[in-house]
Motif scaffolding. Structure first.
Motif, PDB file in Angstrom:
ATOM      1  N   ALA A  56      24.790 -62.561 -21.302  1.00 55.13           N
ATOM      2  CA  ALA A  56      25.951 -62.596 -20.405  1.00 55.13           C
ATOM      3  C   ALA A  56      26.559 -61.217 -20.211  1.00 55.13           C
ATOM      4  CB  ALA A  56      27.010 -63.544 -20.958  1.00 55.13           C
ATOM      5  N   ALA A 104      23.379 -65.861 -18.220  1.00 50.08           N
ATOM      6  CA  ALA A 104      24.574 -66.600 -18.616  1.00 50.08           C
ATOM      7  C   ALA A 104      24.209 -67.933 -19.250  1.00 50.08           C
ATOM      8  CB  ALA A 104      25.470 -66.830 -17.400  1.00 50.08           C
ATOM      9  N   CYS A 107      23.393 -67.414 -22.863  1.00 46.86           N
ATOM     10  CA  CYS A 107      24.620 -67.234 -23.634  1.00 46.86           C
ATOM     11  C   CYS A 107      25.323 -68.564 -23.863  1.00 46.86           C
ATOM     12  CB  CYS A 107      25.560 -66.260 -22.916  1.00 46.86           C
ATOM     13  SG  CYS A 107      27.102 -65.928 -23.800  1.00 46.86           S
ATOM     14  N   SER A 169      30.596 -67.571 -19.980  1.00 51.04           N
ATOM     15  CA  SER A 169      29.235 -67.721 -19.441  1.00 51.04           C
ATOM     16  C   SER A 169      29.177 -68.880 -18.438  1.00 51.04           C
ATOM     17  CB  SER A 169      28.228 -67.937 -20.572  1.00 51.04           C
ATOM     18  OG  SER A 169      28.545 -69.078 -21.351  1.00 51.04           O
TER      19      SER A 169
END
Length: 203
Positions: A56, A104, A107, A169
């Motif tokens: 992220a 993302a 994460c 995220s």
């Protein structure tokens, strides 16, 4: 081009979120500001997955900068037309957005797993994961957090930071998905305009 301005706005937001994710991930290495636990490798396993710094954070910088520069990008006037070039650039931003979703998403998954497992801490004289089999009920029952004797307040530290990374995220994924839609609409509409201009020139 309004689609480019929208992408630029998304890019700046992603840049800020990426920096926040990097900071949150770094803080996980220093419970209560102490460095000895990282040196002794007494940190939760998921801290070492670099999900906030890498997924992220650094990975997210790519789509962020692509989106920020998208308003001025015209792919050197693709097909000899600046508008067509912007259309190509918008479609290209979809690839960058997909990379952002992947980073993302990584994460988000790691943060969720870390919250489910709980922190690595000193419990009854042994270092282990005292909440690993609690099915995250420990998150509601704060009275159980005292099981972790060391690092001090490690449960609060981990839950707070992993929750922040989870939330940030998730927002990044939403913004990247918005840009995928924005890029597709902007690219397709731009391509249609270019086609109409080309036909008018032929006439």
């Amino acid at each position: 081009m309004c689609y480019g301005k929208c992408a630029k706005c998304i890019g700046y937001h992603l840049l800020i979120l990426a920096i926040l994710c990097i900071v949150a991930n770094i803080l996980l290495y220093f419970p209560n500001g102490e460095t000895k636990y990282a040196q002794e490798n007494n940190l939760s396993r998921y801290v070492w997955f670099f999900h906030g710094i890498g997924g992220a954070g650094l990975v997210m910088l790519l789509p962020a900068f692509v989106f920020i520069g998208l308003e001025e990008e015209d792919c050197c006037g693709c097909c000899g037309n600046a508008t067509c070039g912007k259309s190509c650039a918008m479609l290209g931003s979809v690839v960058a957005a997909l990379i952002g979703v992947a980073g993302a998403g990584y994460c988000l998954i790691i943060s969720a797993l870390a919250l489910v497992e709980g922190p690595w801490c000193l419990n009854n004289g042994n270092w282990d994961y005292p909440f690993a089999n609690s099915n995250i009920y420990y998150l509601r029952d704060h009275s159980t957090w005292s099981q972790c004797v060391e690092p001090n307040n490690v449960v609060v530290w981990n839950v707070t930071l992993f929750s922040i990374l989870l939330g940030l995220s998730a927002i990044q994924i939403i913004l990247c998905l918005i840009q995928i839609i924005n890029g597709l609409i902007g690219g397709i509409c731009g391509a249609c305009c270019c086609q109409e201009k080309s036909q008018s020139y032929v006439c």
